[in-house]
Write a protein that holds these residues in place. Sequence first.
Motif, PDB file in Angstrom:
ATOM      1  N   ALA A 145       2.372   1.096  -4.814  1.00 34.08           N
ATOM      2  CA  ALA A 145       2.714  -0.321  -4.663  1.00 34.08           C
ATOM      3  C   ALA A 145       4.152  -0.579  -5.112  1.00 34.08           C
ATOM      4  O   ALA A 145       4.895  -1.325  -4.458  1.00 34.08           O
ATOM      5  CB  ALA A 145       1.744  -1.178  -5.471  1.00 34.08           C
ATOM      6  N   GLN A 191       6.456   0.809  -2.497  1.00 32.67           N
ATOM      7  CA  GLN A 191       6.450  -0.037  -1.304  1.00 32.67           C
ATOM      8  C   GLN A 191       7.302  -1.281  -1.510  1.00 32.67           C
ATOM      9  O   GLN A 191       8.099  -1.655  -0.640  1.00 32.67           O
ATOM     10  CB  GLN A 191       5.016  -0.430  -0.948  1.00 32.67           C
ATOM     11  CG  GLN A 191       4.897  -1.206   0.340  1.00 32.67           C
ATOM     12  CD  GLN A 191       3.457  -1.583   0.652  1.00 32.67           C
ATOM     13  OE1 GLN A 191       3.008  -2.715   0.389  1.00 32.67           O
ATOM     14  NE2 GLN A 191       2.714  -0.645   1.209  1.00 32.67           N
ATOM     15  N   ARG A 192       7.161  -1.911  -2.679  1.00 31.32           N
ATOM     16  CA  ARG A 192       7.960  -3.110  -2.972  1.00 31.32           C
ATOM     17  C   ARG A 192       9.452  -2.777  -2.976  1.00 31.32           C
ATOM     18  O   ARG A 192      10.273  -3.526  -2.445  1.00 31.32           O
ATOM     19  CB  ARG A 192       7.545  -3.711  -4.315  1.00 31.32           C
ATOM     20  CG  ARG A 192       6.306  -4.595  -4.224  1.00 31.32           C
ATOM     21  CD  ARG A 192       6.151  -5.434  -5.482  1.00 31.32           C
ATOM     22  NE  ARG A 192       5.899  -4.595  -6.653  1.00 31.32           N
ATOM     23  CZ  ARG A 192       4.683  -4.229  -7.049  1.00 31.32           C
ATOM     24  NH1 ARG A 192       3.630  -4.596  -6.355  1.00 31.32           N
ATOM     25  NH2 ARG A 192       4.529  -3.479  -8.119  1.00 31.32           N
ATOM     26  N   ASP A 237       6.759  -8.959   1.337  1.00 33.51           N
ATOM     27  CA  ASP A 237       6.180  -8.413   0.112  1.00 33.51           C
ATOM     28  C   ASP A 237       4.964  -7.526   0.340  1.00 33.51           C
ATOM     29  O   ASP A 237       4.318  -7.106  -0.615  1.00 33.51           O
ATOM     30  CB  ASP A 237       5.786  -9.551  -0.833  1.00 33.51           C
ATOM     31  CG  ASP A 237       4.760 -10.495  -0.205  1.00 33.51           C
ATOM     32  OD1 ASP A 237       4.549 -10.428   1.038  1.00 33.51           O
ATOM     33  OD2 ASP A 237       4.170 -11.304  -0.941  1.00 33.51           O
ATOM     34  N   GLU A 238       4.647  -7.219   1.609  1.00 35.60           N
ATOM     35  CA  GLU A 238       3.429  -6.438   1.861  1.00 35.60           C
ATOM     36  C   GLU A 238       3.462  -5.800   3.244  1.00 35.60           C
ATOM     37  O   GLU A 238       3.990  -6.380   4.196  1.00 35.60           O
ATOM     38  CB  GLU A 238       2.189  -7.335   1.744  1.00 35.60           C
ATOM     39  CG  GLU A 238       0.868  -6.586   1.868  1.00 35.60           C
ATOM     40  CD  GLU A 238      -0.347  -7.492   1.723  1.00 35.60           C
ATOM     41  OE1 GLU A 238      -1.460  -6.963   1.624  1.00 35.60           O
ATOM     42  OE2 GLU A 238      -0.175  -8.733   1.720  1.00 35.60           O
ATOM     43  N   LEU A 267       0.872  -4.260   6.133  1.00 36.07           N
ATOM     44  CA  LEU A 267      -0.506  -4.153   6.602  1.00 36.07           C
ATOM     45  C   LEU A 267      -0.556  -3.046   7.644  1.00 36.07           C
ATOM     46  O   LEU A 267      -0.074  -3.209   8.758  1.00 36.07           O
ATOM     47  CB  LEU A 267      -0.973  -5.476   7.227  1.00 36.07           C
ATOM     48  CG  LEU A 267      -0.847  -6.737   6.367  1.00 36.07           C
ATOM     49  CD1 LEU A 267      -1.306  -7.959   7.157  1.00 36.07           C
ATOM     50  CD2 LEU A 267      -1.659  -6.603   5.089  1.00 36.07           C
ATOM     51  N   LYS A 288      -3.530 -14.163   5.180  1.00 33.70           N
ATOM     52  CA  LYS A 288      -2.241 -13.642   4.722  1.00 33.70           C
ATOM     53  C   LYS A 288      -1.117 -14.629   5.047  1.00 33.70           C
ATOM     54  O   LYS A 288      -0.235 -14.880   4.218  1.00 33.70           O
ATOM     55  CB  LYS A 288      -1.944 -12.301   5.384  1.00 33.70           C
ATOM     56  CG  LYS A 288      -2.924 -11.196   5.077  1.00 33.70           C
ATOM     57  CD  LYS A 288      -2.736 -10.634   3.688  1.00 33.70           C
ATOM     58  CE  LYS A 288      -3.643  -9.449   3.451  1.00 33.70           C
ATOM     59  NZ  LYS A 288      -3.525  -8.916   2.057  1.00 33.70           N
TER      60      LYS A 288
END
Length: 244
Positions: free
Chosen positions: A64, A67-68, A223-224, A226, A238
């Motif tokens: 995480a 990824q950020r 921020d994400e 999928l 989302k």
Amino acid sequence: MKKLFSTITLLTAVSTITPLSAAPLDADQQQLVRELVRSTLIENPEIFVEVMGELQKRERQAQADAQRASLDNNKDRLFNTSGDPFIGNPKGKLSMVYFADYNCGFCKRQDPILEQMVKQYPDLKIIYKELPVLGETSREAAELVLAAHQHHPDIYQKLHQRLMAKPGGHDSASIAAAFKAEGLDVDELRKKVDGTIKATIDNNQRLAAELGIRGTPAMVFADEILGGFTNADQLSDKVKSRLN
């Protein structure tokens, strides 16, 4: 309590054998430590479960964090690349990037959901990033679509929808038929597939790799990420949470 007592006993025994200032263990001491560790773990196998759970937790957190960091480092390449096709509000409060392949079955299911999202949320902008990962005809379709977008931007969305609507994969004939149905000459467009278009697709592939995206569809918020197909309810949640 038994597990805690066993662990404390093990640690105490080990520290007795190996005080901080002591010399390295001799062979007998090493064997004793091994036997203590082995017997403790055999009597308390749940320790393994806890250790594995903690390792997985730390791995997820590390992923995480990575990824950020990758999203932060690539924000401009994701959301501010001029000339990318998009649907929705060009000045929307929320932007989402969509990586897709015209031979991808899950993309064909995802596509109508995205069109539903921009109707449902007027402040949403969805940016298309062509990501041909499923063979030569995926690349062929992506290059021709970008050439069409460059020279006939008003036809792009209908062409995109038509290519996505075909069940199964494409061959050169089905790609040409889709363009012909929208009044475009594929042979003429092939001549317009220049180095800029090829570079755009290459850059999309590098960007996806840096973000850890290994396939399509993939949708990216600031921020994400999928990865894989996301149903309408999940995607709506989302979007809604980011617009509120």
